[in-house]
Enzyme design. Structure first.
Site, PDB file in Angstrom:
ATOM      1  N   ARG A  39       0.800  -1.227   0.000  1.00 49.99           N
ATOM      2  CA  ARG A  39       0.000   0.000   0.000  1.00 49.99           C
ATOM      3  C   ARG A  39       0.837   1.284   0.000  1.00 49.99           C
ATOM      4  NH1 ARG A  39      -3.708  -1.533   4.922  1.00 49.99           N
ATOM      5  NH2 ARG A  39      -1.989  -2.988   5.234  1.00 49.99           N
ATOM      6  N   GLU A 170      -8.897 -10.905  15.558  1.00 53.16           N
ATOM      7  CA  GLU A 170      -8.618  -9.997  14.451  1.00 53.16           C
ATOM      8  C   GLU A 170      -9.918  -9.415  13.908  1.00 53.16           C
ATOM      9  OE1 GLU A 170      -5.429  -8.979  13.351  1.00 53.16           O
ATOM     10  OE2 GLU A 170      -5.157  -9.885  15.311  1.00 53.16           O
TER      11      GLU A 170
HETATM   12  C1  UD1 Z   1      -1.333  -6.974  13.332  1.00 54.61           C
HETATM   13  C2  UD1 Z   1      -2.022  -7.814  14.417  1.00 54.61           C
HETATM   14  C3  UD1 Z   1      -3.184  -7.012  15.014  1.00 54.61           C
HETATM   15  C4  UD1 Z   1      -2.694  -5.692  15.535  1.00 54.61           C
HETATM   16  C5  UD1 Z   1      -1.939  -4.938  14.454  1.00 54.61           C
HETATM   17  C6  UD1 Z   1      -1.286  -3.726  15.051  1.00 54.61           C
HETATM   18  C7  UD1 Z   1      -1.782 -10.146  13.808  1.00 54.61           C
HETATM   19  C8  UD1 Z   1      -2.427 -11.337  13.223  1.00 54.61           C
HETATM   20  N1  UD1 Z   1      -2.483  -9.032  13.852  1.00 54.61           N
HETATM   21  O1  UD1 Z   1      -2.250  -6.809  12.268  1.00 54.61           O
HETATM   22  O2  UD1 Z   1      -3.798  -7.732  16.055  1.00 54.61           O
HETATM   23  O3  UD1 Z   1      -3.761  -4.924  16.027  1.00 54.61           O
HETATM   24  O4  UD1 Z   1      -0.908  -5.746  13.872  1.00 54.61           O
HETATM   25  O5  UD1 Z   1      -0.736  -2.933  14.040  1.00 54.61           O
HETATM   26  O6  UD1 Z   1      -0.653 -10.235  14.255  1.00 54.61           O
HETATM   27  N2  UD1 Z   1       4.865  -9.341   8.918  1.00 54.61           N
HETATM   28  C9  UD1 Z   1       5.851 -10.246   8.582  1.00 54.61           C
HETATM   29  N3  UD1 Z   1       5.490 -11.396   7.966  1.00 54.61           N
HETATM   30  C10 UD1 Z   1       4.213 -11.710   7.688  1.00 54.61           C
HETATM   31  C11 UD1 Z   1       3.198 -10.784   8.037  1.00 54.61           C
HETATM   32  C12 UD1 Z   1       3.567  -9.611   8.653  1.00 54.61           C
HETATM   33  O7  UD1 Z   1       7.032 -10.010   8.821  1.00 54.61           O
HETATM   34  O8  UD1 Z   1       3.984 -12.786   7.145  1.00 54.61           O
HETATM   35  C13 UD1 Z   1       5.264  -8.092   9.589  1.00 54.61           C
HETATM   36  C14 UD1 Z   1       4.977  -6.858   8.771  1.00 54.61           C
HETATM   37  O9  UD1 Z   1       6.086  -6.494   7.988  1.00 54.61           O
HETATM   38  C15 UD1 Z   1       4.669  -5.829   9.845  1.00 54.61           C
HETATM   39  C16 UD1 Z   1       4.084  -6.652  11.003  1.00 54.61           C
HETATM   40  O10 UD1 Z   1       4.499  -7.964  10.774  1.00 54.61           O
HETATM   41  O11 UD1 Z   1       5.846  -5.214  10.313  1.00 54.61           O
HETATM   42  C17 UD1 Z   1       2.564  -6.558  11.093  1.00 54.61           C
HETATM   43  O12 UD1 Z   1       1.965  -7.122   9.976  1.00 54.61           O
HETATM   44  P1  UD1 Z   1       0.616  -6.590   9.362  1.00 54.61           P
HETATM   45  O13 UD1 Z   1       0.247  -7.446   8.221  1.00 54.61           O
HETATM   46  O14 UD1 Z   1       0.699  -5.136   9.097  1.00 54.61           O
HETATM   47  O15 UD1 Z   1      -0.403  -6.900  10.572  1.00 54.61           O
HETATM   48  P2  UD1 Z   1      -1.834  -6.306  10.782  1.00 54.61           P
HETATM   49  O16 UD1 Z   1      -2.802  -6.942   9.853  1.00 54.61           O
HETATM   50  O17 UD1 Z   1      -1.773  -4.831  10.766  1.00 54.61           O
END
Ligand code: UD1
Ligand code: CA
Length: 471
Positions: A39, A170
């Protein structure tokens, strides 16, 4: 100068060290940064986008390091080479997440580095607003950092049982009742390595997003009677992360607001605070005044009573007490060792060093130039690679010709010299002590002490000259 150190995270309080909870615990910090950040619509990896002049991941690294962890593991994936290059000089473990299958899956990639006696603290690379103080005040060993917000949409909801958390649901999996919950998951959790490892191995991806959620660890822990506590952030803004450019701008605004408050708290006068931005560290003495629309970059130190005029940019400068910078000045890598007067419209570049009483006026550019006490260049000059003594007067329009198109050369101007207006000093050249250079001269040889040196053709008037007439 009794200075206040305003770091990337606000004011560093030397006492903080003493209130660090559980100094003895071995903390292992895992930074999640494998997400694609689609995004952002940018070639640049999301966590490398800057807030207050520093990549988001650097803010998170600084936070991590401020907690003196036993180790730091960075989970990388999408465009991982950019990240590895960016953090090349940092001592971290690298855990690759080849496919982004969720936050739980991301932490699983770090498991090989876990040691059983460690507490694992998970931080997100795209959430740079959490501070050392936010984490240091927590006493619990196993916690989720939460926040109370008005608009919980998009975040995981905290399902509480008193001080403990039963589960995190979530947004996409929440029912109508759960959606009403206004306490949200920041994403930051801490748990003992051994238990976390076990819970992670039990995660499933049977949910609306088909991902392995780190948040499911919370319910697994509660089920095994080892629940997480919920630790509520005092400033709910700290949970904010950046998923797109609009949110990045929001983080920047929050960050700048914090910096300004911190500066004013230590007594700096910001005449129009919302227009002053600080990207980097700023140390201020007493009674510093900063006018509107000013930008500070890098590491700056402003002594007592320094004033910065409107529309100025100050980068990596060390300005001694009493230095006055008039509006529209751009200073980079400048050091003043006493009170000086600079600007308006001055451009001082790297390697400029001014002693007490110096004056640099409008439309003067300096570079790698030192000036002794009470020397002045009041108007329209270029002074590059120059060593200027004290009590020197540089006339308007003086240029040090420091470059022959291939190499750079030095101009030395000794104490008390007077350079007449519109002179060119062709380096390498030395102007002697108390020497005077006649206005409009091109000086290609050393000028002796105490004497008048000039290069001018004889003044004449052409008596039979006629003004051209229109044809
Ligand atoms: C996540 C949380 C949510 C919380 C929110 C806060 C989960 C399932 N959900 O949601 O409860 O309120 O953050 O901002 O954890 N990332 C990886 N590998 C992956 C997926 C993500 O390294 O496979 C990293 C991303 O780069 C990022 C972080 O994890 O730094 C969060 O990932 P993102 O997909 O943004 O989580 P949210 O859906 O926002
Ligand atoms: Ca997110």
């Amino acid at each position: 100068m009794s200075a206040f150190f305003l770091s990337a995270f606000g004011i560093i309080n030397p006492l903080l060290k003493d209130i660090t909870m559980n100094q003895s615990i071995k903390r292992h910090i895992v930074i999640l940064a494998a997400g694609a950040g689609t995004r952002m619509r940018s070639k640049k990896l999301k966590v490398l986008h800057e807030v207050a002049g520093l990549a988001m991941v650097d803010h998170v690294m600084n936070l991590a390091r401020s907690l003196s962890p036993a180790q730091i593991t960075v989970v990388y994936g999408h465009q991982g080479d950019q990240l590895r290059q960016h953090l090349a000089d940092k001592e971290v473990n690298w855990a690759e997440q080849k496919e982004q299958l969720g936050t739980g899956h991301a932490v699983q990639q770090a498991v090989p580095f876990f040691k059983d006696d460690e507490q694992v603290l998970v931080l997100y690379g795209d959430a740079p607003l959490v501070t050392t103080e936010d984490l240091m005040s927590i006493e619990s060993q196993q916690f989720v950092l939460t926040a109370q917000v008005d608009k919980p949409t998009g975040y995981g909801r905290i399902i509480r049982d008193g001080d403990y958390v039963d589960a995190i649901v979530e947004e996409k999996d929440a029912n109508e009742v759960e959606k009403q919950v206004k306490e949200i998951n920041s994403g930051i959790i801490q748990a003992p390595a051994k238990q976390l490892k076990a819970w992670l191995s039990q995660l499933s991806n049977q949910n609306s997003q088909g991902e392995y959620y780190l948040t499911d660890v919370i319910a697994l822990a509660a089920e095994s009677n080892q629940p997480f506590t919920a630790e509520v952030l005092s400033d709910s803004d700290a949970v904010k992360g950046a998923n797109d450019m609009a949110q990045l701008a929001e983080l920047e605004a929050i960050f700048q607001q914090r910096k300004r408050s911190a500066l004013m708290k230590v007594g700096a006068r910001l005449i129009k605070p919302e227009t002053v931005d600080v990207r980097g560290d700023l140390i201020v003495g007493h009674d510093v005044v900063v006018d509107k629309d000013t930008l500070f970059e890098g590491k700056n130190t402003l002594g007592d009573d320094v004033t910065i005029g409107a529309h100025s940019i100050i980068k990596d400068c060390d300005l001694a007490a009493g230095t006055q910078v008039a509006p529209h000045s751009i200073l980079e890598g400048v050091k003043t060792t006493g009170a000086c007067s600079i600007g308006p419209f001055a451009r001082l570049r790297v390697g400029t060093e001014l002693s007490a009483g110096c004056k640099i006026g409008n439309f003067v550019e300096t570079k790698k130039t030192t000036m002794g006490q009470n020397s002045k260049a009041s108007h329209l000059s270029y002074l590059g690679d120059a060593e200027i003594g004290s009590g020197v007067n540089i006339g308007a329009g003086t240029i040090t010709c420091n470059y022959d198109g291939v190499n750079k050369f030095k101009t030395i101007i000794k104490d008390g010299a007077f350079i007449g207006s519109d002179s060119q000093l062709v380096a390498p050249v030395t102007i002697g002590e108390n020497a005077t250079i006649g206005a409009g001269s091109t000086i290609t040889k050393n000028a002796p002490d105490e004497k008048l040196t000039l290069s001018r053709s004889k003044l004449r008037t052409i008596s039979n000259w006629e003004k051209p007439k229109k044809k």
